[in-house]
Write a protein that holds these residues in place. Structure first.
Motif, short mmCIF file in Angstrom:
data_model
loop_
_atom_site.label_atom_id
_atom_site.label_comp_id
_atom_site.label_asym_id
_atom_site.label_seq_id
_atom_site.Cartn_x
_atom_site.Cartn_y
_atom_site.Cartn_z
N ARG A 89 0.84 -1.20 0.00
CA ARG A 89 0.00 0.00 0.00
C ARG A 89 0.88 1.26 0.00
NH1 ARG A 89 -5.52 -0.08 2.24
NH2 ARG A 89 -6.31 -2.21 2.32
N CYS A 90 1.93 1.22 0.81
CA CYS A 90 2.85 2.35 0.88
C CYS A 90 3.54 2.56 -0.47
CB CYS A 90 3.89 2.10 1.98
SG CYS A 90 5.04 3.47 2.23
N MET A 91 4.00 1.47 -1.07
CA MET A 91 4.67 1.56 -2.38
C MET A 91 3.75 2.18 -3.42
SD MET A 91 6.71 -2.03 -2.67
CE MET A 91 8.42 -2.15 -2.18
N LYS A 92 2.50 1.74 -3.44
CA LYS A 92 1.55 2.26 -4.42
C LYS A 92 1.36 3.76 -4.24
CE LYS A 92 -2.99 1.32 -6.46
NZ LYS A 92 -3.39 2.74 -6.60
N PRO A 132 -2.65 8.12 2.77
CA PRO A 132 -3.04 7.73 4.14
C PRO A 132 -2.01 6.86 4.85
CG PRO A 132 -4.37 6.58 2.49
CD PRO A 132 -3.63 7.66 1.77
N VAL A 133 -1.35 5.94 4.13
CA VAL A 133 -0.37 5.06 4.79
C VAL A 133 0.84 5.86 5.22
CG1 VAL A 133 1.17 3.08 4.52
CG2 VAL A 133 -1.15 2.98 3.58
N ASN A 134 1.35 6.71 4.35
CA ASN A 134 2.51 7.52 4.71
C ASN A 134 2.17 8.54 5.80
OD1 ASN A 134 5.10 7.08 2.91
ND2 ASN A 134 3.32 6.72 1.59
N ARG A 187 -3.29 -3.51 15.48
CA ARG A 187 -3.71 -2.63 16.57
C ARG A 187 -3.37 -1.18 16.25
NH1 ARG A 187 -1.48 0.28 20.38
NH2 ARG A 187 0.63 -0.53 20.06
N LYS A 188 -2.19 -0.98 15.67
CA LYS A 188 -1.74 0.37 15.39
C LYS A 188 -2.50 1.00 14.22
CE LYS A 188 3.07 0.15 17.06
NZ LYS A 188 3.17 -1.21 17.60
N ALA A 189 -2.88 0.17 13.25
CA ALA A 189 -3.49 0.72 12.03
C ALA A 189 -4.68 -0.14 11.58
CB ALA A 189 -2.45 0.81 10.93
N PRO A 190 -5.71 -0.26 12.40
CA PRO A 190 -6.86 -1.12 12.03
C PRO A 190 -7.57 -0.66 10.76
CG PRO A 190 -7.39 0.26 13.93
CD PRO A 190 -5.93 0.41 13.70
N GLN A 191 -7.45 0.61 10.44
CA GLN A 191 -8.16 1.15 9.27
C GLN A 191 -7.67 0.56 7.95
OE1 GLN A 191 -5.97 2.70 11.20
NE2 GLN A 191 -4.95 4.44 10.22
N PHE A 192 -6.50 -0.07 7.97
CA PHE A 192 -5.95 -0.61 6.71
C PHE A 192 -6.22 -2.11 6.54
CE2 PHE A 192 -2.97 3.00 7.67
CZ PHE A 192 -3.45 3.83 6.66
N PHE A 193 -6.91 -2.71 7.49
CA PHE A 193 -7.14 -4.16 7.43
C PHE A 193 -8.62 -4.49 7.43
CE2 PHE A 193 -2.98 -3.49 9.38
CZ PHE A 193 -2.18 -4.28 8.58
N VAL A 225 8.18 13.58 3.00
CA VAL A 225 8.31 14.12 1.65
C VAL A 225 7.19 13.58 0.76
CG1 VAL A 225 9.75 14.08 -0.43
CG2 VAL A 225 10.80 14.49 1.79
N VAL A 226 6.86 12.31 0.92
CA VAL A 226 5.77 11.73 0.15
C VAL A 226 4.46 12.44 0.47
CG1 VAL A 226 4.50 9.61 -0.38
CG2 VAL A 226 6.95 9.50 0.16
N CYS A 227 4.22 12.69 1.75
CA CYS A 227 3.00 13.38 2.18
C CYS A 227 2.94 14.79 1.61
CB CYS A 227 2.91 13.42 3.70
SG CYS A 227 2.96 11.80 4.50
N GLN A 228 4.07 15.50 1.67
CA GLN A 228 4.11 16.87 1.16
C GLN A 228 3.82 16.93 -0.33
OE1 GLN A 228 8.01 18.22 2.37
NE2 GLN A 228 7.57 17.79 4.52
N TRP A 229 4.46 16.03 -1.08
CA TRP A 229 4.23 15.99 -2.53
C TRP A 229 2.81 15.52 -2.85
CZ3 TRP A 229 6.42 17.91 -6.75
CH2 TRP A 229 7.72 18.42 -6.64
N GLY A 230 2.29 14.62 -2.03
CA GLY A 230 0.92 14.17 -2.23
C GLY A 230 -0.06 15.34 -2.18
N LYS A 231 0.15 16.24 -1.23
CA LYS A 231 -0.70 17.42 -1.12
C LYS A 231 -0.54 18.32 -2.34
CE LYS A 231 -0.70 17.39 3.93
NZ LYS A 231 -0.20 18.05 5.17
N LYS A 232 0.70 18.46 -2.82
CA LYS A 232 0.95 19.32 -3.98
C LYS A 232 0.24 18.81 -5.23
CE LYS A 232 5.58 20.95 -2.65
NZ LYS A 232 7.01 20.95 -3.04
N VAL A 233 0.24 17.49 -5.42
CA VAL A 233 -0.30 16.91 -6.66
C VAL A 233 -1.69 16.31 -6.45
CG1 VAL A 233 1.98 16.52 -7.62
CG2 VAL A 233 0.90 14.71 -6.28
#
Length: 338
Positions: free
Chosen positions: A219-222, A307-309, A332-338, A294-302
């Protein structure tokens, strides 16, 4: 030619060992007084996938630097980059070059201070861990070591070759015409395996060996690929492999295939302990903002959701603040992704 490795921690010390052993005169510079003292007294000891003892070694504290360097290999974290580069500018020869091995995408900020014609970016395709003063463990297989290097505007072939000749004293160097693509490919690896490995409190192999880790990894890679593509990036191959072709998925079948490939693709680097995790274990701030951030910042720009990052950044910050703990309990840490 005067060379310096500034920020000679785990990666820099390993590089310094290879260069010194193979006849390159290089100063290893670090603020860690115990590390510098050990290098002076005992030389460098490399363990792990190779065994090496190198002595004598030229090791300095920053305040002991004198004169000008033809090459400065910058291997510090990006936490205070502007201050660091401004300091080093006074020690760089007029026609000298600064080669940044840092994570993320640091070249533009460095070039603003010293000029594009003196700025080279280098992607490190291997990992290491400092296990004690003067002692580092190489955690990547010897046959998987490489650098991918490219210059900014104004960097000539002669300048690139000058640096390449030095770095090849350690391992193969690939000259990249597509430096942004190489940077984003490395960012993809770091955001995924450094980010998740830090949260799990383990290694790159901890991520690929865990079913939930693999789910979050792809998911992160995508996300990174989607953001990079939207930003106009063409991802460069990593050690000859097209990582987009291997890991990008848009349907359940390709998603399953990507999960199956992960452990095989990362086998030679499974023992790498993320540098962010090493910092947090030592009670030091880590550079998650320069990696997943950096991924999050660029995600906002484009306008591409990340969500994973976003979750990785938030969780690592919580660990740094003592509000969360390391561990493989990702559901437990990230139930929203499962």
């Amino acid at each position: 030619m005067r060379c310096a490795i500034y920020g000679a921690g785990s990666l820099g010390t390993v590089l310094g060992a290879y260069l010194t052993r193979n006849g390159v005169s290089v100063d290893l510079i670090n603020r860690n007084q115990k590390h510098i003292a050990a290098l002076r007294e005992q030389g460098i000891r490399i363990t792990g996938t190779v065994s090496m003892n190198v002595k004598p070694v030229s090791a300095l504290l920053p305040e002991e630097m004198t004169g000008k360097y033809d090459l400065i290999f910058l291997m510090t974290k990006q936490l205070d980059n502007r201050k660091t580069v401004l300091f080093l500018r006074d020690y760089l020869a007029e026609d000298g070059l600064m080669v940044t091995f840092q994570n993320g995408i640091p070249e533009d900020g460095i070039a603003e201070i010293i000029g594009k014609e003196r700025t080279i970016g280098c992607v490190v395709e291997w990992g290491a861990t400092m296990t004690g003063p003067g002692v580092c463990e190489l955690t990547s297989a010897p046959d998987s070591l490489s650098f991918h290097m490219g210059g900014m505007e104004g960097i000539t072939e002669e300048k690139l070759q000058r640096v390449k000749n030095v770095l090849e004293k350690m391992c193969p160097v690939v000259l990249e015409e597509n430096l942004p693509g190489a940077r984003w490919s490395k960012l993809l690896i770091n955001a995924t395996f450094s980010g998740l490995g830090t949260i799990m409190g383990g290694t790159f192999g901890s991520v690929t060996g865990d079913p939930d880790g693999r789910e979050l990894a792809i998911r992160c890679m995508k996300e990174v690929i989607d953001v990079g593509r939207a930003a106009g990036v063409t991802f460069a191959p990593v050690q000859g492999k097209d990582i987009v072709k291997l890991f990008y998925w848009e349907n359940p079948v390709k998603k399953v295939a990507a999960k199956l490939i992960l452990p095989v693709a990362m086998k030679k680097h499974a023992a790498i302990e993320p540098s962010m995790l090493q910092d947090l274990k030592k009670g030091k701030p880590c550079e998650v903002e320069a990696i997943n951030g950096v991924v999050c910042q660029w995600g906002k720009k484009v306008h591409v959701p990340t969500p994973v990052n976003d979750w990785i950044v938030q969780t690592i910050q919580q660990i740094q603040e003592g509000k969360e703990t390391f561990g493989a309990d990702l559901r437990r840490k990230a139930p929203q992704f499962f």
